[in-house]
Design an enzyme around this catalytic site. Structure first.
Site, PDB file in Angstrom:
ATOM      1  N   SER A 187       0.843  -1.193   0.000  1.00  0.00           N
ATOM      2  CA  SER A 187       0.000   0.000   0.000  1.00  0.00           C
ATOM      3  C   SER A 187       0.883   1.250   0.000  1.00  0.00           C
ATOM      4  CB  SER A 187      -0.927  -0.016   1.213  1.00  0.00           C
ATOM      5  OG  SER A 187      -0.154  -0.075   2.385  1.00  0.00           O
ATOM      6  N   GLY A 220      -8.168  20.002  16.169  1.00  0.00           N
ATOM      7  CA  GLY A 220      -8.043  18.755  16.926  1.00  0.00           C
ATOM      8  C   GLY A 220      -9.184  18.561  17.898  1.00  0.00           C
ATOM      9  N   CYS A 232      -9.878  26.070  13.733  1.00  0.00           N
ATOM     10  CA  CYS A 232     -10.880  25.296  14.472  1.00  0.00           C
ATOM     11  C   CYS A 232     -10.509  25.204  15.958  1.00  0.00           C
ATOM     12  CB  CYS A 232     -11.101  23.951  13.805  1.00  0.00           C
ATOM     13  SG  CYS A 232     -12.722  23.295  14.199  1.00  0.00           S
ATOM     14  N   HIS A 281     -12.339  25.518   8.380  1.00  0.00           N
ATOM     15  CA  HIS A 281     -11.061  24.948   7.912  1.00  0.00           C
ATOM     16  C   HIS A 281     -10.748  25.492   6.515  1.00  0.00           C
ATOM     17  CE1 HIS A 281     -10.602  21.609  10.916  1.00  0.00           C
ATOM     18  NE2 HIS A 281     -11.883  21.879  11.067  1.00  0.00           N
ATOM     19  N   GLU A 310      -8.140  25.274   4.939  1.00  0.00           N
ATOM     20  CA  GLU A 310      -7.217  24.384   4.219  1.00  0.00           C
ATOM     21  C   GLU A 310      -7.932  23.417   3.269  1.00  0.00           C
ATOM     22  OE1 GLU A 310      -7.969  24.212   7.405  1.00  0.00           O
ATOM     23  OE2 GLU A 310      -7.961  22.165   8.195  1.00  0.00           O
TER      24      GLU A 310
HETATM   25  N1  GLN Z   1     -12.848  19.807  19.091  1.00  0.00           N
HETATM   26  C1  GLN Z   1     -13.353  21.067  18.602  1.00  0.00           C
HETATM   27  C2  GLN Z   1     -14.843  21.004  18.327  1.00  0.00           C
HETATM   28  O1  GLN Z   1     -15.387  19.926  18.149  1.00  0.00           O
HETATM   29  C3  GLN Z   1     -12.598  21.508  17.359  1.00  0.00           C
HETATM   30  C4  GLN Z   1     -12.717  20.571  16.211  1.00  0.00           C
HETATM   31  C5  GLN Z   1     -11.681  20.764  15.148  1.00  0.00           C
HETATM   32  O2  GLN Z   1     -10.619  21.327  15.389  1.00  0.00           O
HETATM   33  N2  GLN Z   1     -11.943  20.249  13.954  1.00  0.00           N
HETATM   34  O3  GLN Z   1     -15.488  22.031  18.276  1.00  0.00           O
END
Ligand code: GLN
Length: 534
Positions: free
Chosen positions: A15, A356, A383, A509, A511
């Site tokens: 892979s 995160g 985020c 996001h 990105e």
């Molecule tokens: N944990 C945070 C939330 O759920 C941010 C999520 C993220 O960074 N994608 O709001």
């Protein structure tokens, strides 16, 4: 209009050979010849989507505009083809089975025993064919995840075998394999490729084209040998040699005539040489970039190159457009403390605080943000990164020492980041976050407004928590402005500190929406500030 053509990309030997990049590169070349192309990925695992997988399992979770949590290869498809993918572009075994089981419960198969063949394979075929027809694509390229010989991918390969039979000339199979170089013998070895093709043949699929992944350039002799042993014509044996960037791959395979050979074999007009002007200009800029820009990405998955894939690519694209060579340093948020932060971040031209979930590594993000704010380093929080920006400001500027997000500490005194109302009663974890593209109105004259050059934008989301509007006035009075608001729900989507050079957090996001020919404006603006860093 002519019928939709279906191209399948399978992989063998090992892979991680880059099927997604080959599919995206071929798609790019066909698109550059004027064809309407999309790429679809089938993943053989049982999860309904990768949204519930952590990055250690599956790298970054990509999000489409229509709110589907998808495989990261869809990010490559978008970055290469400059298209927007949807839920139809990524299907797992889990989703196929879910659809079939729903149909069974509804009584669609009354009286019949529901089986892998024909019910599962029919559902796979339906997802391939209806996709092409519904959208009037000239080409649907379907990447089959996994490696030939895996138990899990067998129903997909059986569906490909059947489609080959049904579609005739409208179907084309590309098999990607590996040709290892054995240093001790000083030789490249074609045997794994021969075995892999044999494995495919036992499933009833004869590849029309082979792509050989290799570290060393392969001689004509080797290509001849592979063609002979695998029943593939010589001009359809393509080599994919390691290149310095994935964005060189379309050019590399084009030099070998991969797109022309395919079109000829599928009886399609070859037309003009592909128009790759923008693409080549980007590659040229990359080669010419001499000065470095040092960006430090603070996150907890630093040991995994794929965990922040779209961020890495968006940074790379924007750096190249600013004539900079990107030096991206991953900083482990668990290892950053108030004591060592200056040492870790001191030479950064720009800092990105990663998205995160959960508590792990969060204190390092706060320490990095405090340092970045106090030393006026261009900083982009994405985020969770934006949420941390808000919490750090609350604690250290507003003096709300017990400020937090209810994700980390639901009992904290000041929940400046709180669970969205709509999220409070959710019990199922899969596909229930605030997902996909939402409108955002940017305040005139704000940094975000200047970056996008307009006041109405759409960006993609993936979160459950949000800025708590009860604190808005307090933040604004102290210098952190809420400059991006969702017009329907009033949710804060962007915060920034106008007094600083470039300090902005986005709940969305950016990105996910950055391609080679159309880099994301927020990343471009961030990079502009970083490139100007003293
Ligand atoms: N944990 C945070 C939330 O759920 C941010 C999520 C993220 O960074 N994608 O709001």
């Amino acid at each position: 209009m002519a019928d939709t053509k279906y191209i399948f990309v399978t992989g063998g030997v090992v892979s991680s050979l880059g099927k997604g990049i080959i599919a995206a590169s071929l798609g790019k070349l066909l698109q550059a010849r004027g064809y309407k192309v999309t790429i679809q990925k089938f993943d053989p695992y049982i999860n309904i989507d990768p949204g519930t997988l952590n990055p250690y399992e599956h790298g970054e979770c990509y999000v489409t505009v229509d709110g589907h949590e998808a495989d990261l290869d869809l990010g490559h498809y978008e970055r290469f083809l400059n298209i927007q993918t949807t839920k139809d572009n990524n299907i797992t075994t889990g989703r196929i089975y879910q659809n079939v089981i729903e149909k069974e419960r509804r009584g669609d198969y009354l009286g019949k025993t529901v089986q892998v063949i024909p019910h599962i394979t029919d559902e796979i075929k339906r997802n391939i064919k209806s996709f092409g027809v519904k959208n009037k694509f000239d080409f649907v390229i379907t990447e089959i995840g996994g490696t030939v010989g895996d138990i899990e991918s067998t129903p997909f390969l059986e569906a490909v075998r059947q489609l080959r039979w049904e579609l005739g000339k409208n179907c084309f199979c590309i098999h990607l394999t590996y040709v290892p170089y054995i240093a001790a013998a000083g030789e490249v070895k074609t045997k794994p490729t021969q075995h892999s093709v044999k494995e495919l043949q036992t499933l009833g699929i004869q590849p029309d084209m082979l792509v050989l992944r290799t570290e060393k350039k392969l001689s004509k002799e080797i290509l001849d040998k592979v063609a002979l042993f695998c029943n593939v014509e010589l001009d359809a044996v393509i080599q994919s040699i390691d290149v310095s960037t994935i964005y060189e791959v379309p050019v590399m395979i084009q030099k070998q005539g991969m797109d022309e050979v395919l079109l000829r074999k599928m009886n399609m007009p070859i037309g003009e040489k592909p128009n790759l002007e923008d693409w080549n200009a980007f590659l040229q800029k990359r080669k010419e970039a001499k000065k470095n820009v040092i960006i430090k990405l603070v996150g907890k998955y630093v040991e995994l190159p794929d965990a922040y894939k779209s961020i890495n690519e968006a940074l790379l694209q924007s750096a190249i457009y600013h004539d900079r060579h990107l030096v991206l340093e991953m900083c482990h948020s668990e290892k950053i403390t108030g004591e060592n932060v200056a040492e870790i971040l001191k030479d950064a031209d720009g800092i990105v605080i990663a998205p995160g979930f959960g508590q792990r590594g969060i204190d390092g993000k706060f320490a990095a943000l405090k340092y970045a704010r106090e030393n006026d380093i261009p900083t982009l929080g994405i985020c969770l990164g934006m949420q941390c920006m808000v919490i750090e400001f609350a604690r250290n500027v507003l003096g709300l020492t017990d400020a937090n997000s209810s994700e980390m500490d639901p009992k904290a005194k000041d929940l400046v980041i709180d669970l969205m109302e709509k999220q409070k009663h959710i019990t199922n974890m899969g596909a229930t976050m605030r997902l996909g593209a939402y409108d955002c109105v940017l305040k005139k004259g704000s940094l975000a407004n200047k970056a996008y050059g307009k006041t109405k934008i759409q960006e993609r989301h993936r979160h459950r928590y949000e800025f708590n509007n009860n604190y808005k006035e307090q933040f604004e009075a102290a210098g952190m402005k809420c400059t991006g608001i969702n017009p329907e729900t009033d949710l804060v989507e962007v915060v920034e500190i106008p007094q600083l050079r470039w300090f902005l957090g986005a709940q969305f996001h950016p990105e996910y929406n950055s391609t080679v020919v159309s880099p994301n404006p927020l990343f471009m603006s961030f990079m502009d500030a970083a490139a100007k860093a003293p």
